[in-house]
Design an enzyme around this catalytic site. Structure first.
Site, PDB file in Angstrom:
ATOM      1  N   LYS A 255       4.181   1.965  -2.374  1.00  0.00           N
ATOM      2  CA  LYS A 255       4.651   3.146  -3.121  1.00  0.00           C
ATOM      3  C   LYS A 255       6.092   3.437  -2.681  1.00  0.00           C
ATOM      4  CE  LYS A 255       0.077   5.243  -2.020  1.00  0.00           C
ATOM      5  NZ  LYS A 255      -0.889   4.588  -2.806  1.00  0.00           N
TER       6      LYS A 255
ATOM      7  N   HIS B 212      -7.561  -5.614  -0.229  1.00  0.00           N
ATOM      8  CA  HIS B 212      -6.335  -4.849   0.003  1.00  0.00           C
ATOM      9  C   HIS B 212      -5.670  -5.356   1.286  1.00  0.00           C
ATOM     10  CE1 HIS B 212      -4.018  -1.114  -0.427  1.00  0.00           C
ATOM     11  NE2 HIS B 212      -4.153  -0.925   0.874  1.00  0.00           N
TER      12      HIS B 212
ATOM     13  N   SER C 116       0.821  -1.210   0.000  1.00  0.00           N
ATOM     14  CA  SER C 116       0.000   0.000   0.000  1.00  0.00           C
ATOM     15  C   SER C 116       0.860   1.267   0.000  1.00  0.00           C
ATOM     16  CB  SER C 116      -0.943  -0.072   1.198  1.00  0.00           C
ATOM     17  OG  SER C 116      -2.033   0.750   0.990  1.00  0.00           O
TER      18      SER C 116
ATOM     19  N   TRP D 157      -9.806   0.512  -5.494  1.00  0.00           N
ATOM     20  CA  TRP D 157      -9.275   1.846  -5.148  1.00  0.00           C
ATOM     21  C   TRP D 157      -7.844   2.009  -5.669  1.00  0.00           C
ATOM     22  CZ3 TRP D 157     -11.070   6.337  -3.974  1.00  0.00           C
ATOM     23  CH2 TRP D 157     -10.372   7.259  -3.192  1.00  0.00           C
TER      24      TRP D 157
END
Ligand code: GTR
Length: 434
Positions: A274, A411, A270, A361
């Site tokens: 990144k 997720h 998540s 998302w």
């Protein structure tokens, strides 16, 4: 315009995008969850230089294009981080050779993040399988402190600021004993060690607490010029700070002879996915990169605006990116780069992009397309790109050197994600598997 001269002119799925319209107004803030609603866009081509010339050799990539792209990500997306501190100083705070019934070792190390001995410390937890040889090691930051990843009572509670969380027993931003092991489903430590890999982790809030306080706490103030009170528009936000902190962790790992410092795999989920991508792109000492559900500002293409958009992320998390990134709110096409070029910066090193089917998302398809459009750079560098042109079905991992996998579910980081990560590392980092 750069985005025009650097555009792609190939790829079936991409040409389809060009045909797909109903154009959304650039101002529209509706969350897009429908491929048909993605506005028409043109992706910058990683193999076209800023002057419009084609990049045709590995030397041109390394000497011209890669530095140019890196600088764009630094100044327009994540923000420039300072150089490493002059001295690398760390202290082993705890060590045991009798962990997990004697099959593993544990090291806990306080890494000084600045030259100031009173400055912030990254508390690294390292588990190693017993091995005569240095071992390849996964390095992943955690969200709730080292004690949250397992039940090991020898791991102290985090002392840095934590997000309040009743289930995890975090009140007044402080951890309690209740936090221990609460994230263990994401950390199959024993499986990783049994497969012959080390696991290093640290709490990301040790580097910079994850809330918007105008960069008054954490690492940033230690690098302000005289009179400076906040980073300049092209200077590091929190993601760049977390990535920089990972590089400081790597400084230590490369000095520990039990770790194969040439085989440290940076992994993250998540926002920390990144971070892993940016750490791997900005620090070529990382041998391989794995991003899990990294989404917007990670592996997902920003120009698709699917799920979380640049405007949304900059609004919810104003401290994650540099201030220059805000100019691309509802204006993604003006950004000189897109996220496939972040993956291209990792080439020719192994990179695995992982998605979850229900994690809309984070735009799983956009995560796949980033890998797809980074592929020509891997090919130019002679290592082969992503071994598929079509978005794979769930549970059909494509573990080529530039790899992609999607699994059913939400997720999260699951044991099956780690199984793929380990298979990927066996193939591309240790060579244990072909
Ligand atoms: C979400 C954010 C995502 C992702 C996620 C996480 O709220 O919108 O970009 O980073 O948090 O890190 O858990």
């Amino acid at each position: 315009m750069r985005t025009v001269t650097r555009c792609f002119s190939f790829g079936l799925s991409f040409s389809l995008f060009l045909l797909i319209t109903p154009m959304l107004s650039a101002q529209q803030d509706e969350v897009i969850y429908d491929e048909a609603k993605i506005p028409k866009f043109t992706l910058p081509d990683p193999l076209t230089g800023p002057d419009g010339a084609k990049i045709e050799t590995a030397a041109d990539w390394e000497q011209k294009q890669r530095p140019w792209l890196l600088e764009k990500f630094e100044t327009q997306v994540y923000g420039k981080a300072p150089p490493a501190p002059e001295k690398i100083s760390y202290k082993v705070t705890e060590s045991s050779d009798e962990v997990m019934g004697g099959k593993a070792r544990r090291r806990q190390v306080a890494i000084q993040l600045t030259d100031d001995p009173e400055g912030p410390v990254l508390n690294l937890l390292l588990y190693l399988p017993k091995s005569k040889e240095p071992v390849a090691t996964f390095f992943a930051l955690n969200f709730y402190g080292n004690a949250s990843i397992g039940s090991d009572p020898a791991v102290p509670l985090p002392t840095s600021w934590l997000r309040n969380n009743r289930e995890k027993g975090v009140e007044d931003h402080k951890a309690s004993e209740k936090i221990r092991g609460t994230s263990s489903s994401r950390w199959p430590i024993e499986m990783i060690l049994d497969r012959g890999y080390g696991l290093a982790t640290a709490y990301y809030g040790d580097i910079d607490p994850d809330f918007d306080d105008g960069f008054q706490d954490g690492i940033h103030p230690y690098f302000y010029e005289k009179g400076q009170t906040t980073p300049n528009p092209d200077q590091w936000g929190s993601i760049a700070a977390w990535a920089w902190g990972m590089s400081r962790g790597l400084d230590y790992l490369q000095r520990n002879p039990e770790v194969d410092g040439e085989k440290v795999i940076v992994m993250g989920h998540s926002r920390l996915g990144k971070t892993a991508l940016w750490a791997g792109a900005s620090d070529p000492r990382f041998a391989a990169v794995i991003s899990n559900d990294s989404g917007c500002g990670g592996a997902a293409l920003s120009r698709r605006r699917f799920g979380e958009s640049v405007k949304r992320i900059n609004t919810s998390f104003p401290h994650w990116f540099c201030d220059n990134f805000v100019q691309y709110n509802n204006n993604e096409d003006a950004c000189p780069v897109d996220q496939h070029e972040l993956i291209a910066l990792i080439a020719p090193r192994p990179c695995l992009v992982c998605s979850a089917e229900d994690d809309r998302w984070a735009d799983p398809h956009g995560e796949f397309l980033s890998a797809h459009y980074a592929s020509p750079v891997y090919k130019l560098l002679g290592v082969g790109g992503l071994a598929t042109d079509t978005w794979p079905k769930p549970n059909e991992p494509v573990l080529s050197r530039l790899g992609y996998q999607i699994r059913p579910g939400k997720h999260d980081v699951m044991k099956s994600d780690w199984e793929n990560d380990l298979d990927f590392a066996d193939r591309h980092v240790t060579g244990k598997a072909k």
